[in-house]
Write a protein that holds these residues in place. Structure first.
Motif, PDB file in Angstrom:
ATOM      1  N   ARG A   1      16.086   6.158 -37.034  1.00 40.07           N
ATOM      2  CA  ARG A   1      17.130   5.177 -37.357  1.00 40.07           C
ATOM      3  C   ARG A   1      17.636   4.361 -36.179  1.00 40.07           C
ATOM      4  NH1 ARG A   1      20.506   6.042 -42.558  1.00 40.07           N
ATOM      5  NH2 ARG A   1      18.937   7.089 -43.806  1.00 40.07           N
ATOM      6  N   LEU A   2      16.966   4.419 -35.074  1.00 39.96           N
ATOM      7  CA  LEU A   2      17.335   3.579 -33.933  1.00 39.96           C
ATOM      8  C   LEU A   2      16.967   2.145 -34.297  1.00 39.96           C
ATOM      9  CD1 LEU A   2      18.435   3.935 -31.022  1.00 39.96           C
ATOM     10  CD2 LEU A   2      16.059   4.027 -30.265  1.00 39.96           C
ATOM     11  N   GLU A   3      17.932   1.238 -34.287  1.00 41.79           N
ATOM     12  CA  GLU A   3      17.673  -0.114 -34.800  1.00 41.79           C
ATOM     13  C   GLU A   3      16.614  -0.876 -34.007  1.00 41.79           C
ATOM     14  OE1 GLU A   3      20.894  -3.287 -33.253  1.00 41.79           O
ATOM     15  OE2 GLU A   3      21.728  -1.727 -34.525  1.00 41.79           O
ATOM     16  N   GLU A   4      16.361  -0.464 -32.767  1.00 45.45           N
ATOM     17  CA  GLU A   4      15.340  -1.124 -31.945  1.00 45.45           C
ATOM     18  C   GLU A   4      13.919  -0.735 -32.344  1.00 45.45           C
ATOM     19  OE1 GLU A   4      19.104  -1.159 -29.540  1.00 45.45           O
ATOM     20  OE2 GLU A   4      18.096   0.320 -30.786  1.00 45.45           O
ATOM     21  N   ILE A   5      13.771   0.292 -33.179  1.00 44.19           N
ATOM     22  CA  ILE A   5      12.444   0.708 -33.639  1.00 44.19           C
ATOM     23  C   ILE A   5      11.992  -0.239 -34.747  1.00 44.19           C
ATOM     24  CG2 ILE A   5      11.073   2.506 -34.743  1.00 44.19           C
ATOM     25  CD1 ILE A   5      12.982   4.577 -33.478  1.00 44.19           C
ATOM     26  N   LYS A   6      10.884  -0.930 -34.503  1.00 43.84           N
ATOM     27  CA  LYS A   6      10.352  -1.860 -35.505  1.00 43.84           C
ATOM     28  C   LYS A   6       9.374  -1.162 -36.437  1.00 43.84           C
ATOM     29  CE  LYS A   6       7.807  -6.131 -36.111  1.00 43.84           C
ATOM     30  NZ  LYS A   6       6.996  -7.162 -35.493  1.00 43.84           N
ATOM     31  N   SER A   7       8.432  -0.397 -35.856  1.00 41.97           N
ATOM     32  CA  SER A   7       7.392   0.238 -36.653  1.00 41.97           C
ATOM     33  C   SER A   7       6.991   1.575 -36.043  1.00 41.97           C
ATOM     34  CB  SER A   7       6.147  -0.652 -36.726  1.00 41.97           C
ATOM     35  OG  SER A   7       6.464  -1.911 -37.256  1.00 41.97           O
ATOM     36  N   ILE A   8       6.616   2.502 -36.930  1.00 42.02           N
ATOM     37  CA  ILE A   8       6.152   3.814 -36.489  1.00 42.02           C
ATOM     38  C   ILE A   8       4.846   4.121 -37.206  1.00 42.02           C
ATOM     39  CG2 ILE A   8       6.639   6.285 -36.362  1.00 42.02           C
ATOM     40  CD1 ILE A   8       9.645   5.573 -36.595  1.00 42.02           C
ATOM     41  N   ALA A   9       3.807   4.376 -36.409  1.00 46.36           N
ATOM     42  CA  ALA A   9       2.523   4.830 -36.944  1.00 46.36           C
ATOM     43  C   ALA A   9       2.422   6.316 -36.636  1.00 46.36           C
ATOM     44  CB  ALA A   9       1.373   4.071 -36.299  1.00 46.36           C
ATOM     45  N   VAL A  10       2.191   7.121 -37.657  1.00 49.95           N
ATOM     46  CA  VAL A  10       2.093   8.568 -37.479  1.00 49.95           C
ATOM     47  C   VAL A  10       0.649   8.992 -37.700  1.00 49.95           C
ATOM     48  CG1 VAL A  10       2.884  10.826 -38.278  1.00 49.95           C
ATOM     49  CG2 VAL A  10       4.463   8.880 -38.275  1.00 49.95           C
ATOM     50  N   VAL A  11       0.071   9.638 -36.687  1.00 44.59           N
ATOM     51  CA  VAL A  11      -1.274  10.186 -36.808  1.00 44.59           C
ATOM     52  C   VAL A  11      -1.125  11.659 -37.158  1.00 44.59           C
ATOM     53  CG1 VAL A  11      -3.464  10.645 -35.648  1.00 44.59           C
ATOM     54  CG2 VAL A  11      -2.186   8.553 -35.115  1.00 44.59           C
TER      55      VAL A  11
ATOM     56  N   THR B   1       8.176  14.101 -45.874  1.00 44.57           N
ATOM     57  CA  THR B   1       9.530  14.631 -46.039  1.00 44.57           C
ATOM     58  C   THR B   1      10.521  13.816 -45.218  1.00 44.57           C
ATOM     59  OG1 THR B   1       8.704  16.856 -46.461  1.00 44.57           O
ATOM     60  CG2 THR B   1      10.999  16.670 -45.751  1.00 44.57           C
ATOM     61  N   LEU B   2      10.164  13.516 -43.977  1.00 44.39           N
ATOM     62  CA  LEU B   2      11.038  12.715 -43.117  1.00 44.39           C
ATOM     63  C   LEU B   2      11.291  11.336 -43.736  1.00 44.39           C
ATOM     64  CD1 LEU B   2      11.195  12.664 -39.373  1.00 44.39           C
ATOM     65  CD2 LEU B   2      10.917  10.478 -40.472  1.00 44.39           C
ATOM     66  N   ILE B   3      10.245  10.726 -44.289  1.00 46.99           N
ATOM     67  CA  ILE B   3      10.393   9.418 -44.938  1.00 46.99           C
ATOM     68  C   ILE B   3      11.318   9.535 -46.147  1.00 46.99           C
ATOM     69  CG2 ILE B   3       9.170   7.614 -46.225  1.00 46.99           C
ATOM     70  CD1 ILE B   3       6.735   8.217 -44.324  1.00 46.99           C
ATOM     71  N   ASN B   4      11.144  10.588 -46.953  1.00 45.37           N
ATOM     72  CA  ASN B   4      11.982  10.782 -48.145  1.00 45.37           C
ATOM     73  C   ASN B   4      13.437  11.040 -47.797  1.00 45.37           C
ATOM     74  OD1 ASN B   4       9.903  10.344 -49.963  1.00 45.37           O
ATOM     75  ND2 ASN B   4       9.335  12.508 -50.032  1.00 45.37           N
TER      76      ASN B   4
ATOM     77  N   ALA C   1      16.728   3.944 -45.963  1.00 46.94           N
ATOM     78  CA  ALA C   1      16.839   3.326 -44.637  1.00 46.94           C
ATOM     79  C   ALA C   1      15.867   2.184 -44.384  1.00 46.94           C
ATOM     80  CB  ALA C   1      16.647   4.390 -43.557  1.00 46.94           C
ATOM     81  N   ASN C   2      14.971   1.863 -45.318  1.00 50.53           N
ATOM     82  CA  ASN C   2      14.034   0.761 -45.148  1.00 50.53           C
ATOM     83  C   ASN C   2      13.227   0.885 -43.849  1.00 50.53           C
ATOM     84  OD1 ASN C   2      12.704  -1.505 -46.014  1.00 50.53           O
ATOM     85  ND2 ASN C   2      14.202  -2.926 -45.156  1.00 50.53           N
ATOM     86  N   LEU C   3      12.622   2.046 -43.634  1.00 49.18           N
ATOM     87  CA  LEU C   3      11.848   2.298 -42.430  1.00 49.18           C
ATOM     88  C   LEU C   3      10.423   1.768 -42.591  1.00 49.18           C
ATOM     89  CD1 LEU C   3      12.908   6.010 -41.858  1.00 49.18           C
ATOM     90  CD2 LEU C   3      13.916   3.970 -40.836  1.00 49.18           C
TER      91      LEU C   3
END
Length: 121
Positions: free
Chosen positions: A71-81, A93-96, A101-103
């Motif tokens: 939820r840090l507003e400076e984070i634009k995108s996260i790719a998870v491998v 689970t983290l996304i749910n 939060a519109n991540l």
């Protein structure tokens, strides 16, 4: 590429606003570790941040940490491998937990595929 050791793992700075996060085996990410993580991002990267979370190890989050880690507003995108079913389940689970939060988080099986997606963001 510059590598930084933090209390929970390492962060590889790939570019001025791109970093790869690798959490150590067996770590429980709590709000203290999340604060350390956010402080690192804010002090070492240029916003907006593009993050590659490499789930090569097994680790967990406290519920409180799950709610704030992305939820840090400076984070634009996260790719998870994530190469394991546990890593995929943990990420979903983290996304749910952050459903309202519109991540911008995407799951990938391969690191290179994740980097390509991040560079398009």
């Amino acid at each position: 590429m510059e590598t930084y050791k933090l209390s929970f793992g390492i962060i590889n700075k790939i570019g001025k606003n791109i970093a790869e996060v690798i959490v150590n085996e067996g770590i429980e990410m709590d709000t203290v570790k999340v604060s350390e993580y956010h402080d690192f991002l804010l002090n070492n990267l240029e916003a907006p941040f593009l993050l590659l979370v490499n789930r090569k190890h097994c680790y967990t989050y406290t519920f409180e940490a799950q709610k704030i880690i992305a939820r840090l507003e400076e984070i634009k995108s996260i790719a998870v491998v994530a190469n394991t079913s546990g890593g995929v389940l943990s990420t979903k689970t983290l996304i749910n937990v952050n459903g309202n939060a519109n991540l911008n988080i995407e799951l990938f099986r391969e690191r290179e595929e994740a980097l390509v997606w991040l560079n398009k963001e």
